[in-house]
Motif scaffolding. Structure first.
Motif, PDB file in Angstrom:
ATOM      1  N   ASP A 189      67.711  48.646  -0.102  1.00  0.00           N
ATOM      2  CA  ASP A 189      67.448  50.081  -0.144  1.00  0.00           C
ATOM      3  C   ASP A 189      68.663  50.807   0.437  1.00  0.00           C
ATOM      4  O   ASP A 189      69.245  50.341   1.435  1.00  0.00           O
ATOM      5  CB  ASP A 189      66.199  50.395   0.674  1.00  0.00           C
ATOM      6  N   LYS A 190      68.998  51.936  -0.176  1.00  0.00           N
ATOM      7  CA  LYS A 190      70.215  52.640   0.234  1.00  0.00           C
ATOM      8  C   LYS A 190      69.932  54.132   0.396  1.00  0.00           C
ATOM      9  O   LYS A 190      69.155  54.704  -0.381  1.00  0.00           O
ATOM     10  CB  LYS A 190      71.312  52.445  -0.822  1.00  0.00           C
ATOM     11  N   TYR A 191      70.579  54.732   1.368  1.00  0.00           N
ATOM     12  CA  TYR A 191      70.430  56.163   1.600  1.00  0.00           C
ATOM     13  C   TYR A 191      71.803  56.750   1.871  1.00  0.00           C
ATOM     14  O   TYR A 191      72.604  56.155   2.585  1.00  0.00           O
ATOM     15  CB  TYR A 191      69.502  56.425   2.800  1.00  0.00           C
ATOM     16  N   TYR A 192      72.020  57.942   1.305  1.00  0.00           N
ATOM     17  CA  TYR A 192      73.326  58.572   1.401  1.00  0.00           C
ATOM     18  C   TYR A 192      73.219  59.990   1.942  1.00  0.00           C
ATOM     19  O   TYR A 192      72.202  60.659   1.761  1.00  0.00           O
ATOM     20  CB  TYR A 192      73.989  58.641   0.022  1.00  0.00           C
ATOM     21  N   ASN A 193      74.305  60.448   2.536  1.00  0.00           N
ATOM     22  CA  ASN A 193      74.383  61.841   2.942  1.00  0.00           C
ATOM     23  C   ASN A 193      74.730  62.676   1.710  1.00  0.00           C
ATOM     24  O   ASN A 193      75.824  62.530   1.155  1.00  0.00           O
ATOM     25  CB  ASN A 193      75.443  62.019   4.031  1.00  0.00           C
ATOM     26  N   PRO A 194      73.849  63.561   1.304  1.00  0.00           N
ATOM     27  CA  PRO A 194      74.106  64.337   0.083  1.00  0.00           C
ATOM     28  C   PRO A 194      75.287  65.290   0.212  1.00  0.00           C
ATOM     29  O   PRO A 194      75.789  65.784  -0.807  1.00  0.00           O
ATOM     30  CB  PRO A 194      72.801  65.112  -0.134  1.00  0.00           C
ATOM     31  N   SER A 195      75.743  65.550   1.432  1.00  0.00           N
ATOM     32  CA  SER A 195      76.879  66.459   1.615  1.00  0.00           C
ATOM     33  C   SER A 195      78.155  65.892   1.003  1.00  0.00           C
ATOM     34  O   SER A 195      79.108  66.630   0.774  1.00  0.00           O
ATOM     35  CB  SER A 195      77.098  66.744   3.101  1.00  0.00           C
ATOM     36  N   LEU A 196      78.180  64.580   0.764  1.00  0.00           N
ATOM     37  CA  LEU A 196      79.366  63.983   0.150  1.00  0.00           C
ATOM     38  C   LEU A 196      79.225  63.859  -1.347  1.00  0.00           C
ATOM     39  O   LEU A 196      80.029  63.174  -1.991  1.00  0.00           O
ATOM     40  CB  LEU A 196      79.684  62.626   0.792  1.00  0.00           C
ATOM     41  N   ILE A 240      77.367  52.378  -0.998  1.00  0.00           N
ATOM     42  CA  ILE A 240      77.209  51.375   0.057  1.00  0.00           C
ATOM     43  C   ILE A 240      76.679  50.093  -0.585  1.00  0.00           C
ATOM     44  O   ILE A 240      75.895  50.137  -1.546  1.00  0.00           O
ATOM     45  CB  ILE A 240      76.277  51.884   1.178  1.00  0.00           C
ATOM     46  N   SER A 241      77.146  48.961  -0.090  1.00  0.00           N
ATOM     47  CA  SER A 241      76.714  47.675  -0.628  1.00  0.00           C
ATOM     48  C   SER A 241      76.799  46.622   0.472  1.00  0.00           C
ATOM     49  O   SER A 241      77.272  46.906   1.581  1.00  0.00           O
ATOM     50  CB  SER A 241      77.574  47.275  -1.828  1.00  0.00           C
ATOM     51  N   LYS A 242      76.343  45.412   0.154  1.00  0.00           N
ATOM     52  CA  LYS A 242      76.378  44.346   1.155  1.00  0.00           C
ATOM     53  C   LYS A 242      76.629  42.997   0.511  1.00  0.00           C
ATOM     54  O   LYS A 242      76.387  42.818  -0.697  1.00  0.00           O
ATOM     55  CB  LYS A 242      75.059  44.318   1.948  1.00  0.00           C
ATOM     56  N   ASP A 243      77.128  42.088   1.313  1.00  0.00           N
ATOM     57  CA  ASP A 243      77.290  40.685   0.940  1.00  0.00           C
ATOM     58  C   ASP A 243      76.594  39.883   2.028  1.00  0.00           C
ATOM     59  O   ASP A 243      77.176  39.643   3.094  1.00  0.00           O
ATOM     60  CB  ASP A 243      78.773  40.330   0.838  1.00  0.00           C
ATOM     61  N   THR A 244      75.352  39.526   1.766  1.00  0.00           N
ATOM     62  CA  THR A 244      74.539  38.885   2.792  1.00  0.00           C
ATOM     63  C   THR A 244      75.117  37.536   3.202  1.00  0.00           C
ATOM     64  O   THR A 244      75.100  37.186   4.386  1.00  0.00           O
ATOM     65  CB  THR A 244      73.106  38.709   2.260  1.00  0.00           C
ATOM     66  N   SER A 245      75.641  36.808   2.252  1.00  0.00           N
ATOM     67  CA  SER A 245      76.154  35.466   2.534  1.00  0.00           C
ATOM     68  C   SER A 245      77.305  35.480   3.523  1.00  0.00           C
ATOM     69  O   SER A 245      77.469  34.561   4.330  1.00  0.00           O
ATOM     70  CB  SER A 245      76.621  34.803   1.239  1.00  0.00           C
ATOM     71  N   ASN A 246      78.120  36.523   3.454  1.00  0.00           N
ATOM     72  CA  ASN A 246      79.301  36.613   4.314  1.00  0.00           C
ATOM     73  C   ASN A 246      79.139  37.612   5.455  1.00  0.00           C
ATOM     74  O   ASN A 246      80.108  37.924   6.145  1.00  0.00           O
ATOM     75  CB  ASN A 246      80.523  36.983   3.481  1.00  0.00           C
ATOM     76  N   ASN A 247      77.907  38.089   5.660  1.00  0.00           N
ATOM     77  CA  ASN A 247      77.636  39.032   6.753  1.00  0.00           C
ATOM     78  C   ASN A 247      78.581  40.227   6.717  1.00  0.00           C
ATOM     79  O   ASN A 247      79.281  40.535   7.701  1.00  0.00           O
ATOM     80  CB  ASN A 247      77.723  38.330   8.112  1.00  0.00           C
ATOM     81  N   GLN A 248      78.597  40.887   5.576  1.00  0.00           N
ATOM     82  CA  GLN A 248      79.442  42.058   5.415  1.00  0.00           C
ATOM     83  C   GLN A 248      78.677  43.194   4.740  1.00  0.00           C
ATOM     84  O   GLN A 248      77.790  42.965   3.928  1.00  0.00           O
ATOM     85  CB  GLN A 248      80.690  41.722   4.587  1.00  0.00           C
ATOM     86  N   ALA A 249      79.076  44.395   5.118  1.00  0.00           N
ATOM     87  CA  ALA A 249      78.607  45.596   4.447  1.00  0.00           C
ATOM     88  C   ALA A 249      79.842  46.401   4.053  1.00  0.00           C
ATOM     89  O   ALA A 249      80.892  46.298   4.713  1.00  0.00           O
ATOM     90  CB  ALA A 249      77.693  46.415   5.344  1.00  0.00           C
ATOM     91  N   PHE A 250      79.697  47.184   3.002  1.00  0.00           N
ATOM     92  CA  PHE A 250      80.845  47.885   2.451  1.00  0.00           C
ATOM     93  C   PHE A 250      80.488  49.350   2.214  1.00  0.00           C
ATOM     94  O   PHE A 250      79.337  49.696   1.961  1.00  0.00           O
ATOM     95  CB  PHE A 250      81.268  47.262   1.117  1.00  0.00           C
ATOM     96  N   ASN A 273      73.197  54.434   4.870  1.00  0.00           N
ATOM     97  CA  ASN A 273      72.526  53.241   5.397  1.00  0.00           C
ATOM     98  C   ASN A 273      72.222  52.296   4.265  1.00  0.00           C
ATOM     99  O   ASN A 273      71.880  52.734   3.151  1.00  0.00           O
ATOM    100  CB  ASN A 273      71.191  53.586   6.065  1.00  0.00           C
ATOM    101  N   ILE A 274      72.270  51.003   4.547  1.00  0.00           N
ATOM    102  CA  ILE A 274      71.774  49.993   3.621  1.00  0.00           C
ATOM    103  C   ILE A 274      70.846  49.068   4.390  1.00  0.00           C
ATOM    104  O   ILE A 274      71.111  48.720   5.545  1.00  0.00           O
ATOM    105  CB  ILE A 274      72.924  49.227   2.935  1.00  0.00           C
TER     106      ILE A 274
END
Lengths: 107, 120
Positions: free
Chosen positions: B58-65, B71-81, B52-53
């Motif tokens: 703030d970011k949270y990851y599944n530790p199983s991986l 995870i990241s985001k580009d707020t200006s272009n309404n994108q998450a990566f 999740n971002i």
């Protein structure tokens, strides 16, 4: 991690039946429990949030309940469009965890 | 109207890095309480939460991986990566992004999913 034990894995049922699917949480998750419906080739659809609240647009024959660490999804008067796989999700703490799914199919 | 759409490479080889993009509309990741999550599903199997971002980065990851996720985001272009490094065949799955509204709507809207195959 919180384990969500979902049962049954498969549920044959007839149209008009009342069916119940259950998820048991391995730790306290409060009411941070959601139910999703997924049809073949489609994305999951939110059905129930906060363990007992119907999401927007969901028919009233669906309901959610909680008894201790057991969370249930009940469908009254099953219709053909309800045949799908149902998943629970706990989002009380990270990592979020899904149940293993229940495939609801016509008997 | 809220919409999300995932895009990705389709197929990649083991050990490569998988890069996924979620392009959304109808909400903003600069708005307080908003977030985007990534979930995947191997064919015929169940759902697995990945990351999740949030609006405040703030970011949270599944530790199983095991630290393979970014995870990241580009707020200006309404994108998450989402990036997954060192992929192998076990990462073959359909990848979904979904909207989060803090306190109210975890995964209330989903994208259509993008299928990713890892194969040599």
């Amino acid at each position: 991690d919180i384990q969500m034990t979902q049962s049954p894995s498969s549920l044959p049922a007839s149209l008009g039946d009342r069916v119940t699917i259950t998820c048991r949480a391995s730790q306290d998750i409060g009411n941070y429990l959601r139910w999703f419906q997924q049809k073949p080739g489609k994305s999951p659809r939110l059905m129930i949030y906060g363990a007992t609240n119907l999401a927007a647009g969901v028919p009233s024959r669906f309901s959610g309940s909680r008894s201790g660490s057991d969370y249930s999804l009940t469908i009254n008067s099953l219709e053909s469009e309800d045949m799908a796989i149902y998943y629970c999700l706990q989002h009380n703490e990270y990592p979020f965890t899904f149940g293993s799914g229940t495939k609801l199919e016509i008997k | 109207q809220v919409t999300l759409k995932e895009s990705g490479p389709g197929i990649l080889q083991p050990s490569q890095t998988l890069s996924l993009t979620c392009t959304f509309s109808g909400f903003s990741l600069s708005t307080y309480g908003m977030g985007v999550g990534w979930i995947r599903q191997p064919s015929g199997k169940g759902l697995e939460w990945l990351a999740n971002i949030w609006w405040d980065d703030d970011k949270y990851y599944n530790p199983s991986l095991k630290n393979r996720l970014t995870i990241s985001k580009d707020t200006s272009n309404n994108q998450a990566f989402l990036k997954i490094t060192n992929v192998d065949t076990a990462d073959t799955a359909t990848y979904y992004c979904a909207r989060i509204t803090m306190g109210i709507g975890y995964f209330d809207y989903w994208g259509q999913g993008v299928m990713v195959t890892v194969s040599s």
